[in-house]
Design an enzyme around this catalytic site. Structure first.
Site, PDB file in Angstrom:
ATOM      1  N   GLN A  31       0.496 -10.607  21.673  1.00  0.00           N
ATOM      2  CA  GLN A  31       1.854 -10.740  22.202  1.00  0.00           C
ATOM      3  C   GLN A  31       2.237  -9.528  23.046  1.00  0.00           C
ATOM      4  O   GLN A  31       1.544  -8.503  23.035  1.00  0.00           O
ATOM      5  CB  GLN A  31       2.837 -10.863  21.028  1.00  0.00           C
ATOM      6  CG  GLN A  31       2.736  -9.713  20.033  1.00  0.00           C
ATOM      7  CD  GLN A  31       3.111 -10.085  18.614  1.00  0.00           C
ATOM      8  OE1 GLN A  31       3.856 -11.033  18.396  1.00  0.00           O
ATOM      9  NE2 GLN A  31       2.636  -9.330  17.639  1.00  0.00           N
ATOM     10  N   ASP A  86       6.769  -3.451  11.486  1.00  0.00           N
ATOM     11  CA  ASP A  86       7.597  -2.270  11.790  1.00  0.00           C
ATOM     12  C   ASP A  86       7.799  -1.390  10.563  1.00  0.00           C
ATOM     13  O   ASP A  86       8.262  -0.253  10.673  1.00  0.00           O
ATOM     14  CB  ASP A  86       8.952  -2.695  12.372  1.00  0.00           C
ATOM     15  CG  ASP A  86       9.646  -3.725  11.506  1.00  0.00           C
ATOM     16  OD1 ASP A  86      10.035  -3.393  10.371  1.00  0.00           O
ATOM     17  OD2 ASP A  86       9.791  -4.881  11.954  1.00  0.00           O
ATOM     18  N   ASP A 156       8.050 -11.808   6.581  1.00  0.00           N
ATOM     19  CA  ASP A 156       8.866 -11.144   7.598  1.00  0.00           C
ATOM     20  C   ASP A 156       8.266 -11.433   8.967  1.00  0.00           C
ATOM     21  O   ASP A 156       7.795 -10.528   9.661  1.00  0.00           O
ATOM     22  CB  ASP A 156       8.907  -9.635   7.315  1.00  0.00           C
ATOM     23  CG  ASP A 156       9.826  -8.909   8.271  1.00  0.00           C
ATOM     24  OD1 ASP A 156      10.608  -9.581   8.969  1.00  0.00           O
ATOM     25  OD2 ASP A 156       9.748  -7.668   8.325  1.00  0.00           O
ATOM     26  N   GLY A 157       8.261 -12.706   9.332  1.00  0.00           N
ATOM     27  CA  GLY A 157       7.664 -13.098  10.609  1.00  0.00           C
ATOM     28  C   GLY A 157       8.689 -13.100  11.726  1.00  0.00           C
ATOM     29  O   GLY A 157       9.869 -12.845  11.523  1.00  0.00           O
ATOM     30  N   SER A 158       8.204 -13.399  12.949  1.00  0.00           N
ATOM     31  CA  SER A 158       9.140 -13.569  14.058  1.00  0.00           C
ATOM     32  C   SER A 158       9.599 -15.013  14.089  1.00  0.00           C
ATOM     33  O   SER A 158       9.399 -15.763  13.132  1.00  0.00           O
ATOM     34  CB  SER A 158       8.515 -13.207  15.407  1.00  0.00           C
ATOM     35  OG  SER A 158       7.257 -12.667  15.273  1.00  0.00           O
ATOM     36  N   ASP A 159      10.188 -15.411  15.209  1.00  0.00           N
ATOM     37  CA  ASP A 159      10.625 -16.803  15.338  1.00  0.00           C
ATOM     38  C   ASP A 159       9.393 -17.713  15.336  1.00  0.00           C
ATOM     39  O   ASP A 159       8.286 -17.253  15.635  1.00  0.00           O
ATOM     40  CB  ASP A 159      11.423 -16.959  16.634  1.00  0.00           C
ATOM     41  CG  ASP A 159      12.761 -16.248  16.529  1.00  0.00           C
ATOM     42  OD1 ASP A 159      13.438 -16.437  15.514  1.00  0.00           O
ATOM     43  OD2 ASP A 159      13.104 -15.487  17.444  1.00  0.00           O
TER      44      ASP A 159
END
Ligand code: SPD
Length: 286
Positions: A31, A86, A156-159
């Site tokens: 990404q 993060d 805790d993923g992204s969209d």
């Protein structure tokens, strides 16, 4: 170069922060990773143009992902975080002294490397000896994991686009149910209840196939689409999500006394967050 960094959500809404400088803008194997210094919220991380976290805003999201599960789970010795490169989620997990073993499985090693270098105020617990960082596919990790291994699994993923899409899918969620102890607790970010309503409701319905209890909870995250955010909490055990009692209440009160204290999460927030808006209640009953 524009001095604004906007996230355009599905071509229908836009959120932007004025930026002072671009610190990182690089393409990893997975990404586009961008780290900027913003005028209002400190440093911020974006993945594929989507805001993930910002120094002065991240506490609500990370505390709400982690503590409702960590407080209510009967045991919290072994914890898995999927995503979360993060370091904000693991920092919150490690506030709990009962945690003995924490695995972080992040697909993109470059996210961790760049966040450790440029967002050290968010990832303050990387050196904790209880933490092991693994780079790989979270879905594969739970597939390969010994059954009933973890007391708590946090996602805790992204969209649900790009590398995080699988984390909303049936195979992964069933894998998490299998990897949890019989009374273990699962929690995950569950999208905007407004702009990602279908994703949110589908995730809940899928979880209800694999867990006896699956409940959404809500809070504000101003940098995410719509500004109102959600998480899900699920278990096959008997513990209650919304009213910590006994050992759960002890843990919550211990957390409230700990230093530095949480910036957002407390006992009242915990209970209130599980209140269901009528439009969600009706949709889940239908
Ligand atoms: N719309 C973005 C949702 C991202 C949720 N995860 C963020 C990762 C922060 N640790």
């Amino acid at each position: 170069m524009s001095d604004w960094m906007d996230e355009v959500y599905e071509g229908t809404s836009r959120f932007g922060l004025k930026i002072k400088r671009r610190i990182v803008d690089t393409r990893s194997e997975f990404q586009q990773i961008t780290i900027v210094e913003t005028a209002a919220l400190g440093r911020a991380l974006l993945l594929d143009g989507m805001y993930m976290t910002a120094e002065k805003e991240e506490a609500t999201y990370h505390e709400m992902l982690v503590h409702p599960a960590l407080v209510t789970a009967p045991h919290i010795r072994r914890v898995l975080v999927v995503g979360g490169g993060d370091g904000g989620a693991v920092r919150e997990v490690l506030r709990h002294p009962e945690v003995q073993e924490l695995d972080l499985v992040e697909v993109d090693a470059q996210v961790v490397t760049l966040c450790r270098e440029h967002l050290p105020r968010i990832g303050t617990a990387w050196q904790d000896p209880r933490l092991t960082v693994h780079f790989g596919d979270g879905a594969q990790w739970v597939r390969d994991c010994a059954p009933e291994y973890y007391d708590v699994i946090l996602v805790d993923g992204s969209d649900p686009v790009g590398p995080a899409k699988a984390l909303f899918g049936t195979a992964f969620l069933k894998g998490c149910a299998d990897a949890l102890t019989p009374d273990g607790v699962f929690a995950a970010q569950a999208g905007s209840p407004l702009l990602q309503r279908d994703v949110h409701l589908d995730l809940l319905r899928t979880l209800r196939r694999f867990f006896h209890q699956a409940r959404p909870y809500y809070g504000p995250v101003s940098i995410y689409p719509g500004g109102a955010w959600s998480w899900v909490w699920a278990t096959n055990g008997a513990t209650r999500a919304d009213r910590p009692a006994g050992a759960a209440l002890d843990r919550l009160l211990q957390l409230e006394r700990s230093e530095p204290c949480c910036q957002y999460y407390n006992r009242d927030i915990h209970q209130g967050a599980f209140a269901l808006p009528n439009h969600i209640r009706r949709a889940l009953e239908a």
